[in-house]
Design a protein around this motif. Structure first.
Motif, mmCIF file in Angstrom:
data_model
loop_
_atom_site.group_PDB
_atom_site.id
_atom_site.type_symbol
_atom_site.label_atom_id
_atom_site.label_comp_id
_atom_site.label_asym_id
_atom_site.label_seq_id
_atom_site.Cartn_x
_atom_site.Cartn_y
_atom_site.Cartn_z
ATOM 1 N N ALA A 114 0.863 -1.185 0.000
ATOM 2 C CA ALA A 114 0.000 0.000 0.000
ATOM 3 C C ALA A 114 0.898 1.232 0.000
ATOM 4 C CB ALA A 114 -0.894 0.012 1.226
ATOM 5 N N VAL A 115 0.560 2.202 -0.839
ATOM 6 C CA VAL A 115 1.336 3.443 -0.905
ATOM 7 C C VAL A 115 0.689 4.465 0.026
ATOM 8 C CG1 VAL A 115 2.152 5.304 -2.401
ATOM 9 C CG2 VAL A 115 2.060 2.951 -3.274
ATOM 10 N N LEU A 116 1.501 5.037 0.895
ATOM 11 C CA LEU A 116 1.015 6.033 1.855
ATOM 12 C C LEU A 116 1.883 7.277 1.763
ATOM 13 C CD1 LEU A 116 0.816 3.033 3.355
ATOM 14 C CD2 LEU A 116 -0.125 4.402 5.151
ATOM 15 N N ILE A 117 1.257 8.413 2.010
ATOM 16 C CA ILE A 117 1.984 9.683 1.907
ATOM 17 C C ILE A 117 2.134 10.290 3.300
ATOM 18 C CG2 ILE A 117 1.993 11.987 0.852
ATOM 19 C CD1 ILE A 117 0.173 10.793 -1.373
ATOM 20 N N GLU A 118 3.385 10.379 3.754
ATOM 21 C CA GLU A 118 3.651 11.018 5.054
ATOM 22 C C GLU A 118 3.733 12.531 4.894
ATOM 23 O OE1 GLU A 118 6.278 8.211 7.850
ATOM 24 O OE2 GLU A 118 7.338 8.912 6.069
ATOM 25 N N PRO A 119 3.358 13.327 5.928
ATOM 26 C CA PRO A 119 2.860 12.917 7.229
ATOM 27 C C PRO A 119 1.450 12.350 7.114
ATOM 28 C CG PRO A 119 2.724 15.309 7.021
ATOM 29 C CD PRO A 119 3.431 14.808 5.802
ATOM 30 N N LEU A 120 1.132 11.362 7.967
ATOM 31 C CA LEU A 120 -0.169 10.703 7.847
ATOM 32 C C LEU A 120 -0.836 10.502 9.196
ATOM 33 C CD1 LEU A 120 0.965 7.728 8.709
ATOM 34 C CD2 LEU A 120 1.295 7.463 6.257
ATOM 35 N N TYR A 121 -2.145 10.375 9.127
ATOM 36 C CA TYR A 121 -2.962 10.198 10.329
ATOM 37 C C TYR A 121 -2.547 8.920 11.047
ATOM 38 C CZ TYR A 121 -7.021 9.915 13.313
ATOM 39 O OH TYR A 121 -7.841 9.830 14.403
ATOM 40 N N LEU A 137 6.197 4.022 1.824
ATOM 41 C CA LEU A 137 5.991 5.397 2.275
ATOM 42 C C LEU A 137 6.687 6.400 1.378
ATOM 43 C CD1 LEU A 137 6.602 4.696 6.061
ATOM 44 C CD2 LEU A 137 4.438 5.370 5.034
ATOM 45 N N VAL A 138 5.975 7.446 1.016
ATOM 46 C CA VAL A 138 6.609 8.588 0.367
ATOM 47 C C VAL A 138 6.250 9.820 1.209
ATOM 48 C CG1 VAL A 138 6.452 7.587 -1.942
ATOM 49 C CG2 VAL A 138 4.661 9.098 -1.149
ATOM 50 N N ARG A 139 6.987 10.915 0.977
ATOM 51 C CA ARG A 139 6.787 12.069 1.848
ATOM 52 C C ARG A 139 6.436 13.333 1.079
ATOM 53 N NH1 ARG A 139 11.530 12.249 6.400
ATOM 54 N NH2 ARG A 139 10.785 10.442 7.546
ATOM 55 N N ILE A 140 5.530 14.111 1.664
ATOM 56 C CA ILE A 140 5.446 15.504 1.251
ATOM 57 C C ILE A 140 6.154 16.306 2.345
ATOM 58 C CG2 ILE A 140 3.426 15.377 -0.247
ATOM 59 C CD1 ILE A 140 1.673 16.212 2.103
ATOM 60 N N GLU A 141 6.863 17.348 1.931
ATOM 61 C CA GLU A 141 7.729 18.056 2.881
ATOM 62 C C GLU A 141 7.299 19.521 3.018
ATOM 63 O OE1 GLU A 141 10.737 16.732 4.132
ATOM 64 O OE2 GLU A 141 11.143 15.035 2.790
ATOM 65 N N PRO A 142 7.358 20.049 4.255
ATOM 66 C CA PRO A 142 7.127 21.477 4.430
ATOM 67 C C PRO A 142 8.267 22.272 3.798
ATOM 68 C CG PRO A 142 7.759 20.418 6.519
ATOM 69 C CD PRO A 142 7.689 19.348 5.482
ATOM 70 N N PHE A 352 3.468 11.955 13.027
ATOM 71 C CA PHE A 352 2.778 11.598 11.783
ATOM 72 C C PHE A 352 3.732 10.975 10.760
ATOM 73 C CE2 PHE A 352 0.516 14.974 13.895
ATOM 74 C CZ PHE A 352 -0.816 14.636 13.769
ATOM 75 N N TYR A 353 4.950 10.686 11.208
ATOM 76 C CA TYR A 353 5.937 10.017 10.354
ATOM 77 C C TYR A 353 6.344 8.711 11.012
ATOM 78 C CZ TYR A 353 6.590 14.417 7.788
ATOM 79 O OH TYR A 353 6.396 15.536 7.031
ATOM 80 N N GLN A 354 6.724 7.724 10.203
ATOM 81 C CA GLN A 354 7.180 6.458 10.792
ATOM 82 C C GLN A 354 8.514 6.651 11.519
ATOM 83 O OE1 GLN A 354 6.658 2.124 9.457
ATOM 84 N NE2 GLN A 354 8.390 2.861 8.258
ATOM 85 N N ASP A 355 9.429 7.410 10.903
ATOM 86 C CA ASP A 355 10.707 7.697 11.565
ATOM 87 C C ASP A 355 10.677 9.150 12.011
ATOM 88 O OD1 ASP A 355 11.659 5.140 10.884
ATOM 89 O OD2 ASP A 355 12.021 5.858 8.848
#
Ligand code: PMP
Ligand code: GLN
Length: 387
Positions: A114-121, A137-142, A352-355
């Motif tokens: 499953a593809v998930l976008i961090e940060p996530l609920y 996991l992929v990330r969107i970044e501030p 909201f991130y795995q790491d």
């Protein structure tokens, strides 16, 4: 004691509970856990009270009472021009949290990716993993939370069963654009995958942006499970009434899990939410406008205190970078310090991130009365000496 389930026992208590408890202990203003400080419309509350007194209060149908399923279908038509068959395409759940779990347990086969976008609920990863799914996991970044297109392309494969998409996004407060959704739709088509679309903040979108359900894009009607929450839409987060809209085969898969998770949801609340979803357009417009004003009020106050404030396009939340305040420590240290020393609770975004390597952002919740927001800003201003 024999070992408990290893996936779930590896998680601590959720950050929302931890920060709310700390806020109570230190009499802090709670801008952490996302809940409004005033209850939603009185006529909805009265409808629930009446339905409870008049009854029946016995098990409602497993898929939800017809009135609510019809109201969800009509709501889909009114706001998104989606033609939904209420009998085969709508299911009521005990909150969006249960809806998410039912969709995952119903669809994921052990080993599916499953593809998930961090940060996530925070419920996504534990439930996905408990179902035997493998997160990619992929990330969107501030600060801009841009879609990482290459990383997304790399994350999808023939093994991808589904994408979990949250728009408007908690905690990033990002609202996905048509162009971003088109890109994601292309990947779903290419890899023949589904999408669990967490749209609990669908009516909390600001600055004239539209909320676009992925389900409305060409080819996506049969691939998406769209989740809403009465808790968010009517400022009644304790009610835990959610709803899933999906094509019959996908909905049937989710219902197979729902029937064993909760089976049903309190009937009086279902009647009241049906009434709420049928409310006039003005309710939904005023709701978004009042929350947008609170967003602006808190964002300005936080900037005056000295935070670097990210854009909040929707939801209940604002993400801030606290480094300009000169604080030495990570986001958990900062939020603990803020709660115990400044008297304002916030949530560390690393939750909201795995790491926990993204560690200098704090999330603030603005669905509070203006005087509460002002008092929080005042306390932080005095503490950090910025105002
Ligand atoms: N998804 C997201 C992104 C949320 O922020 C929340 C909030 N609580 C939920 C799901 C759960 O909603 P509910 O309270 O209806 O279970
Ligand atoms: N969604 C809420 C938040 O992000 C919290 C929900 C909960 O406490 N489980 O703050």
């Amino acid at each position: 004691m024999k070992p408990a389930n290893s996936v779930l026992s590896s998680y601590g208590t959720t950050i929302f509970t931890v920060m709310s408890a700390l806020a109570v202990e230190h009499k802090a203003i709670n801008l952490g856990q996302g809940f409004p400080d005033t209850d939603g419309p009185k006529d909805i509350l009265e409808t629930a009270a009446r339905a409870s007194i008049e009854g029946p209060n016995q098990y409602p149908p497993m898929m939800g009472i017809p009135e609510l399923r019809q109201a969800v279908a009509r709501h889909n038509k009114r706001f998104y021009d989606l033609d939904i068959d209420w009998q085969s395409e709508v299911m009521v759940t005990s909150g969006a949290t249960e809806a998410l779990a039912a969709c995952l347990f119903g669809l994921i086969e052990p080993g599916d990716e499953a593809v998930l976008i961090e940060p996530l609920y925070d419920s996504y990863l534990p439930i996905l993993k408990r179902a035997g799914g493998v997160p990619k996991l992929v990330r969107i970044e501030p600060p801009n939370w841009e879609l990482p297109r290459e990383a997304l392309e790399a994350a999808f494969s023939e093994k991808t069963k589904l994408l979990m998409l949250n728009s408007p996004t908690n905690p990033a407060a990002k609202v996905y654009s048509m162009e971003e959704l088109q890109f994601l739709a292309g990947l779903l088509e290419k890899y023949d995958a589904y999408a669990i679309c967490d749209e609990v903040y669908e009516h909390l979108v600001f600055d004239g942006r539209p909320h676009i359900p992925l389900m409305t894009l060409p080819g996506m009607r049969e691939r998406c499970l769209r989740i809403g929450s009465a808790g968010k839409t009517f400022s009644l987060t304790g009610w835990k009434v959610g709803y899933v809209t999906a094509a019959p085969e996908l909905l049937t898969a989710a219902a197979k899990a729902h029937q064993f998770l909760t089976f049903t949801t309190p009937p009086n609340l279902q009647h009241a939410v049906a009434y709420g979803l049928n409310k006039e357009d003005a309710y939904f417009e005023d709701f978004a406008a009042s929350m947008e004003a609170k967003r602006t009020r808190l964002a300005q106050g936080l900037a005056e205190v000295g935070f670097d404030v990210m854009d909040s396009q929707g939801t209940y939340f604002i993400v801030t970078d606290f480094r300009p305040l000169g604080f030495n420590g990570n986001d958990v240290d900062f939020c603990t310090h803020l709660t115990t020393e400044a008297g304002v609770a916030a949530v560390p975004v690393s939750a909201f991130y795995q790491d926990a390597d993204v560690d200098h952002f704090a999330r603030f919740c603005f669905c509070k009365s203006d005087d509460v927001l002002d008092a929080a800003i005042d306390r932080m201003g005095k503490h950090f000496g910025g105002i």
